[in-house]
Design a protein around this motif. Structure first.
Motif, PDB file in Angstrom:
ATOM      1  N   LYS A   1      44.978  57.580  64.741  1.00  0.00           N
ATOM      2  CA  LYS A   1      45.006  56.984  63.399  1.00  0.00           C
ATOM      3  C   LYS A   1      45.718  57.908  62.408  1.00  0.00           C
TER       4      LYS A   1
ATOM      5  N   ASP B   1      40.390  56.661  68.668  1.00  0.00           N
ATOM      6  CA  ASP B   1      40.679  57.881  67.893  1.00  0.00           C
ATOM      7  C   ASP B   1      39.936  59.097  68.438  1.00  0.00           C
TER       8      ASP B   1
ATOM      9  N   TYR C   1      45.389  62.551  71.430  1.00  0.00           N
ATOM     10  CA  TYR C   1      45.785  63.263  70.214  1.00  0.00           C
ATOM     11  C   TYR C   1      47.296  63.504  70.216  1.00  0.00           C
TER      12      TYR C   1
ATOM     13  N   GLN D   1      44.892  60.847  61.554  1.00  0.00           N
ATOM     14  CA  GLN D   1      43.985  61.704  60.787  1.00  0.00           C
ATOM     15  C   GLN D   1      44.042  63.107  61.383  1.00  0.00           C
TER      16      GLN D   1
ATOM     17  N   GLN E   1      47.129  50.032  65.333  1.00  0.00           N
ATOM     18  CA  GLN E   1      47.267  51.420  64.874  1.00  0.00           C
ATOM     19  C   GLN E   1      47.524  51.473  63.373  1.00  0.00           C
TER      20      GLN E   1
ATOM     21  N   THR F   1      46.641  65.452  65.277  1.00  0.00           N
ATOM     22  CA  THR F   1      46.084  64.231  64.681  1.00  0.00           C
ATOM     23  C   THR F   1      45.514  63.350  65.783  1.00  0.00           C
ATOM     24  N   ASN F   2      44.610  62.453  65.392  1.00  0.00           N
ATOM     25  CA  ASN F   2      44.204  61.415  66.337  1.00  0.00           C
ATOM     26  C   ASN F   2      45.199  60.256  66.231  1.00  0.00           C
TER      27      ASN F   2
END
Ligand SMILES: [Zn+2]
Length: 402
Positions: A102, A79, A83, A104, A24, A99-100
């Protein structure tokens, strides 16, 4: 609405969680790279990777560079399926991000907090963001975890806001915010103060990556601070974020609302700039602005207006007095200065950094400064999502067990 996190993370062995944690943070990685980082033999690594792939937490993402022969498969966290929701609940606005894995941001929504923005309204709006995600972005998305970054004081283990002040709407005392959201979202909800979640986001995924010690100082109506210290967040007993704001920087100074004299909040905050400006105007000093000018107007006028400029320089001077004490104590590699006052007043920010660099701090490693951090206005919400993931993985014991 949420995925059952108990099934996904609690059922994993500690070593399996460690592999997930490494991927991760550093993925995509080949098995060879994973072995070098974890020290696991290939057969052991395969055993730990299998359940992560079976649960779709880890996927074979792409192929790496070949050093002759077949290209190695690269592994990373998934990803696309899972979530995390992060909410930044403040007195004047609420920011909700999804976010996912990762970290993001795939969806971000902003709401103003009004007189009708009760805890029930807040939970409803957060739920609507998840519905929007499912309807418009990712139909089969699963909300794995959620986190909230908000204002103290709070009872973190019980996921409860205790007695926060200045919310416009009623009903914000003794609010079990984690439980309210857990019953709606169906997943675990982590809670911390916003300055802590912001410093976590920047330290793990943002401008603070690679620094062991990071300070995140938010300058607005008050001075709030989060501290990432050797991999851990520092908490006070009631998880307040304004303790730096009540550091004494002028022993015989102005009486603060907390009862002490000369607190940093009374000199370096946006509120202090407006109040000190008013005091000087009423004492007869000249300015193009009226005595009751808002702090934003004072910041904007500082290029041409002598008194406005003096007030900004004075506030920056006192912030630097407080910062120099903190930097001497904690020896951070990075100080992120953020918040509305830093955003609006370049003079304030540049004066603080210039004075800080002039002072020859005694520790060996120089302290760097950054304006706003990488996540800017999303830092608290993204950090809340990051906190939820760190607590669920439980590898970084310094964060998960404070
Ligand atoms: Zn005080």
């Amino acid at each position: 609405m949420g995925a059952n996190v108990t099934d996904l993370f609690s059922s994993l062995e500690p070593q399996e969680r460690r592999v997930f944690w490494v991927l991760q943070k550093q993925g995509p990685l080949s098995k060879n790279q994973l072995q070098q980082i974890t020290g696991f033999k290939l057969t052991t690594l395969n055993r730990f990777l299998r359940p992560l792939e079976e649960k779709s937490l880890v996927i074979r993402s792409q192929f790496g560079k070949s050093s002759g022969g077949r290209k190695p498969a690269l592994y990373d966290v998934n990803d696309r399926t899972y979530y995390i929701l992060g909410a930044d609940i403040s007195r004047i606005y609420m920011k909700v991000v999804v976010t996912n894995l990762k970290m993001q941001v795939v969806l971000s929504r902003h709401f103003d907090m009004e007189e009708t923005s009760t805890p029930e309204w807040t939970v409803k709006k957060i739920t609507e963001v998840v519905k929007e995600l499912l309807l418009t972005k990712v139909i089969d998305a699963k909300i794995l975890l959620a986190g909230v970054g908000t204002v103290g004081p709070m009872d973190k283990p019980r996921g409860m806001l205790t007695s926060p002040r200045y919310f416009k709407a009623p009903g914000w005392h003794n609010v079990p915010i984690s439980m309210l959201l857990e019953s709606t979202l169906g997943c675990h909800v982590a809670l911390d103060n916003g300055a802590n979640t912001a410093v976590l986001a920047e330290s793990l995924y943002g401008i603070g990556c690679g620094h062991d010690r990071v300070l995140y100082v938010n300058c607005g109506m008050g001075i709030r601070m989060g501290t990432f210290f050797d991999g851990a967040l520092i908490h006070t007993a009631e998880n307040e974020e304004d303790t730096f704001g009540h550091m004494v920087v002028n022993a015989d100074g102005i009486r603060c609302a907390c009862g002490k004299r000369g607190c940093l909040d009374c000199y370096a905050s946006a509120r202090a700039i407006a109040e000190n400006f008013k005091r000087h105007r009423e004492a007869g000093e000249g300015s193009t602005l009226p005595a009751n000018a808002p702090w934003r107007d004072i910041c904007m006028a500082a290029t041409d207006d002598h008194l406005a400029k003096e007030m900004i320089l004075r506030a920056a001077f006192y912030l630097n007095v407080g910062l120099s004490n903190l930097i001497g104590l904690l020896e951070p590699g990075l100080v992120i200065l953020s918040g509305p006052l830093i955003q609006i007043s370049t003079l304030y920010y540049q004066t603080v950094v210039k004075q800080a660099n002039l002072l020859n701090y005694s520790h060996k490693n120089k302290t760097n400064f950054h304006r706003g951090g990488n996540f800017k206005g999303d830092a608290i919400a993204v950090g809340a999502a990051a906190l939820a993931l760190e607590e669920a993985i439980g590898v970084n014991t310094a964060i998960s067990h404070v």
